[in-house]
Motif scaffolding. Structure first.
Motif, PDB file in Angstrom:
ATOM      1  N   THR A 151     -45.969  40.955  44.115  1.00 11.39           N
ATOM      2  CA  THR A 151     -46.719  41.687  43.083  1.00 11.39           C
ATOM      3  C   THR A 151     -48.106  41.094  42.871  1.00 11.39           C
ATOM      4  O   THR A 151     -49.014  41.794  42.421  1.00 11.39           O
ATOM      5  CB  THR A 151     -45.940  41.702  41.755  1.00 11.39           C
ATOM      6  N   ASP A 152     -48.275  39.823  43.209  1.00 10.95           N
ATOM      7  CA  ASP A 152     -49.614  39.227  43.112  1.00 10.95           C
ATOM      8  C   ASP A 152     -50.584  39.863  44.102  1.00 10.95           C
ATOM      9  O   ASP A 152     -51.810  39.774  43.929  1.00 10.95           O
ATOM     10  CB  ASP A 152     -49.547  37.714  43.394  1.00 10.95           C
ATOM     11  N   LEU A 153     -50.032  40.512  45.149  1.00  9.35           N
ATOM     12  CA  LEU A 153     -50.887  41.176  46.129  1.00  9.35           C
ATOM     13  C   LEU A 153     -51.711  42.286  45.486  1.00  9.35           C
ATOM     14  O   LEU A 153     -52.813  42.599  45.955  1.00  9.35           O
ATOM     15  CB  LEU A 153     -50.028  41.775  47.255  1.00  9.35           C
ATOM     16  N   TYR A 154     -51.184  42.881  44.427  1.00  6.50           N
ATOM     17  CA  TYR A 154     -51.900  43.950  43.735  1.00  6.50           C
ATOM     18  C   TYR A 154     -53.272  43.457  43.275  1.00  6.50           C
ATOM     19  O   TYR A 154     -54.303  44.094  43.536  1.00  6.50           O
ATOM     20  CB  TYR A 154     -51.070  44.434  42.540  1.00  6.50           C
ATOM     21  N   ASP A 155     -53.275  42.290  42.573  1.00  6.37           N
ATOM     22  CA  ASP A 155     -54.537  41.747  42.075  1.00  6.37           C
ATOM     23  C   ASP A 155     -55.439  41.292  43.224  1.00  6.37           C
ATOM     24  O   ASP A 155     -56.664  41.467  43.171  1.00  6.37           O
ATOM     25  CB  ASP A 155     -54.267  40.563  41.137  1.00  6.37           C
ATOM     26  N   ASP A 156     -54.815  40.705  44.248  1.00 10.15           N
ATOM     27  CA  ASP A 156     -55.581  40.209  45.392  1.00 10.15           C
ATOM     28  C   ASP A 156     -56.375  41.339  46.040  1.00 10.15           C
ATOM     29  O   ASP A 156     -57.588  41.225  46.286  1.00 10.15           O
ATOM     30  CB  ASP A 156     -54.632  39.568  46.398  1.00 10.15           C
ATOM     31  N   PHE A 157     -55.717  42.442  46.325  1.00 13.86           N
ATOM     32  CA  PHE A 157     -56.412  43.555  46.985  1.00 13.86           C
ATOM     33  C   PHE A 157     -57.282  44.354  46.021  1.00 13.86           C
ATOM     34  O   PHE A 157     -58.244  44.998  46.448  1.00 13.86           O
ATOM     35  CB  PHE A 157     -55.393  44.466  47.686  1.00 13.86           C
ATOM     36  N   TYR A 158     -56.954  44.282  44.751  1.00 12.25           N
ATOM     37  CA  TYR A 158     -57.784  44.975  43.770  1.00 12.25           C
ATOM     38  C   TYR A 158     -59.204  44.404  43.778  1.00 12.25           C
ATOM     39  O   TYR A 158     -60.192  45.145  43.793  1.00 12.25           O
ATOM     40  CB  TYR A 158     -57.171  44.851  42.381  1.00 12.25           C
ATOM     41  N   VAL A 159     -59.319  43.085  43.758  1.00 10.72           N
ATOM     42  CA  VAL A 159     -60.646  42.464  43.718  1.00 10.72           C
ATOM     43  C   VAL A 159     -61.382  42.640  45.044  1.00 10.72           C
ATOM     44  O   VAL A 159     -62.607  42.530  45.099  1.00 10.72           O
ATOM     45  CB  VAL A 159     -60.550  40.960  43.368  1.00 10.72           C
ATOM     46  N   ARG A 160     -60.644  42.977  46.100  1.00 10.07           N
ATOM     47  CA  ARG A 160     -61.275  43.196  47.402  1.00 10.07           C
ATOM     48  C   ARG A 160     -61.639  44.660  47.618  1.00 10.07           C
ATOM     49  O   ARG A 160     -62.202  45.022  48.652  1.00 10.07           O
ATOM     50  CB  ARG A 160     -60.346  42.714  48.519  1.00 10.07           C
ATOM     51  N   GLY A 161     -61.331  45.473  46.626  1.00 12.66           N
ATOM     52  CA  GLY A 161     -61.686  46.892  46.702  1.00 12.66           C
ATOM     53  C   GLY A 161     -60.815  47.705  47.635  1.00 12.66           C
ATOM     54  O   GLY A 161     -61.211  48.809  48.045  1.00 12.66           O
ATOM     55  N   ALA A 162     -59.635  47.193  47.968  1.00 15.08           N
ATOM     56  CA  ALA A 162     -58.735  47.909  48.869  1.00 15.08           C
ATOM     57  C   ALA A 162     -57.870  48.897  48.086  1.00 15.08           C
ATOM     58  O   ALA A 162     -57.705  48.795  46.873  1.00 15.08           O
ATOM     59  CB  ALA A 162     -57.855  46.921  49.621  1.00 15.08           C
ATOM     60  N   THR A 163     -57.296  49.822  48.788  1.00 17.01           N
ATOM     61  CA  THR A 163     -56.384  50.778  48.162  1.00 17.01           C
ATOM     62  C   THR A 163     -55.073  50.079  47.842  1.00 17.01           C
ATOM     63  O   THR A 163     -54.509  49.361  48.678  1.00 17.01           O
ATOM     64  CB  THR A 163     -56.106  51.960  49.104  1.00 17.01           C
TER      65      THR A 163
END
Length: 438
Positions: A151-163
């Motif tokens: 679930t931490d992947l959500y924040d990780d990719f959010y800050v990278r602008g990924a879908t």
């Protein structure tokens, strides 16, 4: 027949003969006497010339014919993009398009490797399913339990602008549903999560993906992560079309990629990024872009062009300017394929293909009995074969042959029939043309 009756009939014939006028007077009477004397000799010696001439077999009419012409359709022009690259492969239409259609039927922009962006997620799904296969399109498969690290992947990719897609801690869902979140909205956090689940780590997944690519002959494709957001994830149009065929042959992948949307526990309603689903038979497969003006679409289409079974098209468009323009490019390519098929009018009911002529001046036409159409591809030539037999009765409407048109695998035909009645010759013609009677 009495001789006096015969002479009277001859007198009438002479009076009606062409060029005969009342002013002929005495000359006509002299001619009648001379002709009558001749006839008396014939009647006395041969049993009756008039009877013979009136009943003798007529010469056969002359039948002439010529096959109609048929023009080929307009040359097909596949509307390929002028920027980026594209490749189309077509199966199921080889009889029309040629045996090489299943290879590179049409291509533009070369076959150099380009970043594939989220098309890499299709590889992630295929590699995971290779290790953990689903038995059918509807098989939910094993259940995945996402940890806090997932679930931490959500924040990780959010800050990278990924879908991304929602993934609450403790979310449990089937492998099938997890793949739907990867393939439809292209959620990067789910792609990494299932890669970790399938192989223990994303690094282990990358190694498995490279081995899978090699085993499937995709040597020009490079994978460095599970998401495709790294520009080093590259492939060529030829490899991507081959990848598309592999994906379309996987029942689970094909079924998921064809869905517009689906409700998934935890993630909620997820919607496909492929806006062409259902347009011109498009049934998949995966979009991809890196947000730098380079948009990609690997697609499949079951394109109905009227030949019985739809064409199975696998294609890729790399390097489109925008999402919408990329879709428009694909639509234009598919439509140009459909437009390359023509229904040609090759024959018209009543059109003349020959004639019948008699020595006594009567005649009739040979015509087509119906309209005829033929489906062709591009400028495929049309061959025409005319088969006419000798009429038996020479009657109006009698069938006397067939015209057959062929182009590629398509053939159509129309009967040839007599149009017009052939009249019997007059007694005068019979009497004055003994050499032409049987």
């Amino acid at each position: 027949m009495r001789t006096t009756d015969t002479l009277a009939e001859f007198a009438d014939l002479l009076d009606d003969a062409p060029g005969r006028t009342p002013s002929d007077g005495r000359a006509g009477q002299i001619a009648l006497i001379a002709f009558s004397a001749t006839v008396l000799v014939v009647l006395a010696g041969g049993g009756g010339y008039v009877w013979w001439a009136s009943t003798a077999a007529l010469p056969a009419p002359t039948v002439t014919s010529q096959a109609p012409t048929a023009r080929a359709g307009a040359t097909a022009a596949i509307a390929l993009p002028t920027t980026g690259s594209a490749l189309l492969s077509i199966e199921g239409g080889e009889a029309y398009l040629g045996p090489d259609a299943s290879g590179a039927f049409a291509a533009a922009g070369g076959d150099d490797p380009r970043p594939i962006a989220s098309i890499a997620k299709l590889i992630t799904a295929l590699v995971v399913l290779d290790a953990h296969p689903l038995s059918s399109a509807g098989d939910p498969g094993p259940t995945l339990s996402f940890t806090e690290a997932d679930t931490d992947l959500y924040d990780d990719f959010y800050v990278r602008g990924a879908t991304i897609a929602k993934m609450p801690t403790g979310t449990r869902l089937s492998l099938h549903d997890a793949l739907a979140v990867v393939l439809l909205p292209s959620a990067s956090n789910y792609a990494v999560a299932i890669a970790r689940w399938g192989f223990g780590s994303e690094g282990a997944y990358v190694e498995a993906a490279r081995a899978w690519l090699s085993a499937n002959g995709l040597g020009d494709t490079r994978i460095v992560d599970a998401t495709g957001i790294d520009a080093r994830n590259t492939s060529t149009p030829a490899d991507l079309v081959a990848l598309g065929r592999i994906a379309a042959a996987n029942p689970a992948i094909a079924a998921i990629a064809s869905m517009h949307s689906v409700n998934v526990d935890g993630a909620g309603l997820v919607t496909s990024t492929n806006g062409l689903l259902g347009t011109l038979g498009v049934s998949g497969l995966k979009t991809g872009n890196l947000g730098d003006g380079s948009f990609n679409l690997l697609f499949t289409s079951s394109l109905d062009v009227g030949i019985g079974s739809p064409l199975t098209i696998t294609g890729v468009r790399l390097g489109g300017a925008t999402h919408d323009s990329t879709d428009a490019d694909v639509v234009t390519m598919l439509q140009s394929i459909a437009d390359g098929f023509h229904t040609l009018s090759v024959g018209t009911r009543g059109s003349e293909v020959g004639e019948i002529a008699t020595p006594w001046g009567s005649g009739a036409s040979l015509v087509l009995s119906k309209d005829a159409d033929l489906l062709t591809w591009s400028d495929t030539g049309v061959s025409v074969d005319l088969d006419v037999t000798t009429p038996s009765t020479y009657a109006d409407g009698e069938r006397v042959g067939t015209v057959t048109w062929t182009a590629g695998p398509q053939t159509t035909s129309a009967d040839v029939q007599i149009s017009g009645a052939i009249e019997e010759p007059s007694l005068w013609w019979r009497l004055t043309h003994p050499g032409e009677l049987g």
